[in-house]
Write an enzyme that holds these catalytic residues in place. Structure first.
Site, PDB file in Angstrom:
ATOM      1  N   HIS A 189      -6.000  -5.569  -8.619  1.00 29.95           N
ATOM      2  CA  HIS A 189      -6.635  -5.930  -7.507  1.00 29.95           C
ATOM      3  C   HIS A 189      -7.466  -7.138  -7.083  1.00 29.95           C
ATOM      4  O   HIS A 189      -7.607  -7.536  -6.001  1.00 29.95           O
ATOM      5  CB  HIS A 189      -7.527  -4.688  -7.122  1.00 29.95           C
ATOM      6  N   GLU A 428       3.537   6.353  -3.790  1.00 34.40           N
ATOM      7  CA  GLU A 428       3.366   5.307  -4.949  1.00 34.40           C
ATOM      8  C   GLU A 428       3.443   5.992  -6.191  1.00 34.40           C
ATOM      9  O   GLU A 428       2.963   5.546  -7.329  1.00 34.40           O
ATOM     10  CB  GLU A 428       2.127   4.543  -4.832  1.00 34.40           C
ATOM     11  N   ASP A 452       1.749   0.346  -7.421  1.00 31.22           N
ATOM     12  CA  ASP A 452       1.661   1.649  -8.285  1.00 31.22           C
ATOM     13  C   ASP A 452       2.980   2.301  -8.409  1.00 31.22           C
ATOM     14  O   ASP A 452       3.097   3.018  -9.738  1.00 31.22           O
ATOM     15  CB  ASP A 452       0.580   2.624  -7.587  1.00 31.22           C
ATOM     16  N   CYS A 499       3.637  -1.404   1.874  1.00 34.11           N
ATOM     17  CA  CYS A 499       2.467  -2.028   1.811  1.00 34.11           C
ATOM     18  C   CYS A 499       2.052  -2.626   0.614  1.00 34.11           C
ATOM     19  O   CYS A 499       1.074  -3.318   0.403  1.00 34.11           O
ATOM     20  CB  CYS A 499       1.198  -1.405   2.392  1.00 34.11           C
TER      21      CYS A 499
HETATM   22  C1  PEP Z   1       0.002  -0.024  -4.201  1.00 36.37           C
HETATM   23  O1  PEP Z   1      -0.137   0.667  -5.064  1.00 36.37           O
HETATM   24  O2  PEP Z   1       1.200  -0.724  -3.920  1.00 36.37           O
HETATM   25  C2  PEP Z   1      -0.843  -0.156  -3.008  1.00 36.37           C
HETATM   26  C3  PEP Z   1      -0.512  -0.839  -1.888  1.00 36.37           C
HETATM   27  O3  PEP Z   1      -2.380   0.250  -3.467  1.00 36.37           O
HETATM   28  P1  PEP Z   1      -3.030  -0.559  -4.192  1.00 36.37           P
HETATM   29  O4  PEP Z   1      -2.521  -2.179  -4.581  1.00 36.37           O
HETATM   30  O5  PEP Z   1      -4.403  -0.567  -3.575  1.00 36.37           O
HETATM   31  O6  PEP Z   1      -3.234   0.496  -5.543  1.00 36.37           O
HETATM   32 MG    MG Z   2      -1.789   1.939  -4.985  1.00 38.11          MG
END
Ligand code: PEP
Ligand code: MG
Length: 544
Positions: A189, A428, A452, A499
């Protein structure tokens, strides 16, 4: 001159002075003071020193730069002298018997949270000033004031052992050029936050405290770092940075044009944001909406769970910045690397497989309902899409819908207005893909979280930097799962967006469009390069 290779998250470049960032957790230490009188004396002495430093900085900056730059330090003096701030710190030490560091940190954090939640962008910005003042006090208290980032008026590169998502999201981005860290991975993140800020980050660098104050070049394209670069190299990189800037400026020509291929296939391009202040970049880069607002970032460093009013005003402000646009707000996705002190999450053997996201929310419905009520109220102000993270079964959607109904009743009883948001799920986990037909029958939209999904499909911890050679966003298993998700969504006439970080990977765009993906949601800085690539693409020839 020294050249070191690392692991890059993007192709961005930066030239600037390195500033070493010592992690707060190393500075704050114990919360309970054994001798509160001595702590009070330490705080008062640090307070006086900070006042003197700020006066000195004001005078120097006035002479060397301008009244405008110098004004920052004058304002910091006023914040430091603010009686509410000052008295609250003294009370925390004298009455609650906290250490000086802990008292400064907890009072400063609470104040920052209040400002960060404000509608007015000017006041929100003041949150960063509160942090600067708090960091100055902490640096003086810890005797490590030589590295206080806020003493620097020119842009700088942050060097740190590691940066948690919470620390990264709170950095004052106006002077930040890039990150160099020892730990971290491109799918963490912290890396995602750097991408949203549009700055380079080099990870896996064996950092040296002595580099503090030295000039450096980060070359994200070639994944390397130069310490003390010579003049010709600086000139070479300045030319590259200028040419990159010109290329970005040229992309403005397509700002208001749709993301449509040469043969007429159109997709929606949305922005991923982590805080309301990212809305500025999303709008500037021509986002057609917000495809993912990671709401949990607002609460990461909060001392307590933000109440309904605070949450409502934040969500409403996001909806009002883009009236009538598609706005997706994801419910809290805390856990694993995103921990909040007030949730008191216990250490786990396998945190990525553990107590996170929707699992926390459904296990603690009273906490979840605060967010759901705030979202329902905000939905009265725009086109709100609620997105649930880490879904593995229809049961979780049903339970959330039940909670939403209860919240609606509670709001109606009080006569509080609310809207009617749609409810989608993140795909995910491989489990979600395998039950995608059942999920699509109950959800209004899908959003594929490839970060994920890749982690759980390939059994690769996304935060483990040593695994990056195994991490393959083109892995056929991952692509097949994405294709299956798109098919299931379309069988049930619901839209599907990507996303995760793969959404911005130009080497995958054609594949995703051919699968029928309806929208891509990416970091604001990735929107225009992605649109350009789509507008130059022909799908039909490929499908023939
Ligand atoms: C993902 O897992 O691709 C996602 C968009 O959520 P995060 O990166 O916040 O886990
Ligand atoms: Mg995620």
């Amino acid at each position: 001159m020294l050249k070191i290779t690392g692991q890059s998250i993007s192709s961005e470049l930066a030239i600037g002075t390195i500033r070493y960032y010592r992690q707060m957790k190393n500075i704050i230490g114990d919360a309970v003071a054994s001798d509160p009188d001595a702590e009070l004396a330490r705080y008062r002495s640090a307070y006086r020193k900070c006042m003197d430093q700020l006066q000195q900085l004001y005078t120097n900056t006035l002479q060397q730069l301008s009244a405008r730059e110098a004004g920052i330090f004058e304002m910091h003096r006023m914040l430091l002298a603010d009686s509410q701030f000052h008295n609250a710190i003294e009370a925390a030490i004298a009455q609650e018997q906290k250490t000086a560091e802990y008292a400064v940190y907890s009072v400063g954090q609470k104040l920052w949270e209040r400002f960060a939640a404000m509608d007015d962008p000017y006041l929100r910005e003041r949150g960063a000033d509160i942090q600067d003042v708090m960091n100055r006090l902490l640096s003086v208290l810890s005797g490590k004031n030589e590295s206080a980032l806020d003493q620097i008026t020119e842009p700088f590169i942050v060097m740190a052992q590691d940066l948690s998502p919470g620390e990264t999201v709170q950095m004052n981005t106006s002077r930040l050029l890039g990150f160099i860290t020892c730990q971290g991975s491109p799918y963490s993140h912290t890396a995602i936050l750097a991408k949203t800020m549009g700055i380079p980050a080099l990870m896996h660098i064996d950092i040296d405290e002595n580099w503090d104050g030295h000039l450096a070049i980060i070359d994200g394209k070639n994944q390397c770092l130069y310490i003390d670069p010579d003049e010709p190299l600086i000139r070479e990189y300045q030319t590259k940075i200028n040419s990159d800037r010109k290329k970005r400026e040229a992309l403005q020509a397509i700002l208001h044009l749709p993301a449509v291929t040469r043969d007429g296939h159109e997709v929606k391009l949305y922005a991923n944001i982590n805080t309301p202040s990212d809305m500025d970049a999303a709008i500037r880069q021509g986002a057609e909406g917000i495809g993912l607002f990671r709401s949990e970032f607002l609460y990461l460093n909060a001392q307590e769970y933000p109440d309904e009013e605070v949450q409502y005003s934040i969500y409403r402000s996001v909806l009002e910045r883009m009236p009538d646009r598609h706005i997706v707000i994801r419910t809290l996705d805390l856990g694993t690397d995103k921990k909040s002190p007030y949730l008191a999450l216990e250490p786990e053997d396998n945190p990525a497989l553990g107590y996170r996201a929707i699992r926390i929310c459904l296990n603690q419905p009273e906490l979840f309902k605060v967010q759901l009520r705030a979202l329902l109220r905000a939905a009265a102000h725009g086109s709100l899409h609620i997105l649930l993270p880490m879904i593995i079964s229809v049961r979780e959607i049903r339970q959330t819908r039940e909670l939403l109904e209860t919240c609606k009743k509670e709001l109606a009883e009080k006569g509080t207005p609310f809207g009617d948001p749609v409810l989608g799920v993140m795909i995910e986990t491989p489990a979600a893909v395998l039950v995608a037909d059942e999920l699509a029958a109950e959800a209004d939209f899908f959003s594929i979280g490839t970060n994920d999904l890749a982690q759980y499909t390939m059994a690769l911890d996304r935060n483990n930097a040593r695994l990056h050679t195994f991490y393959d966003p083109h892995h056929p298993a991952l692509l097949r799962l994405i294709g299956m998700t798109a098919e299931a969504a379309h069988r049930h006439n619901i839209p599907v967006c990507i996303c995760g970080e793969s959404g911005a990977d130009l080497t995958l765009t054609k594949t995703f469009l051919s699968m029928g993906i309806d929208a891509l949601s990416v970091a604001p800085g990735a929107l225009l390069p992605l649109k350009k690539s789509i507008r130059e693409m022909t799908l039909a020839a490929d499908n023939a």
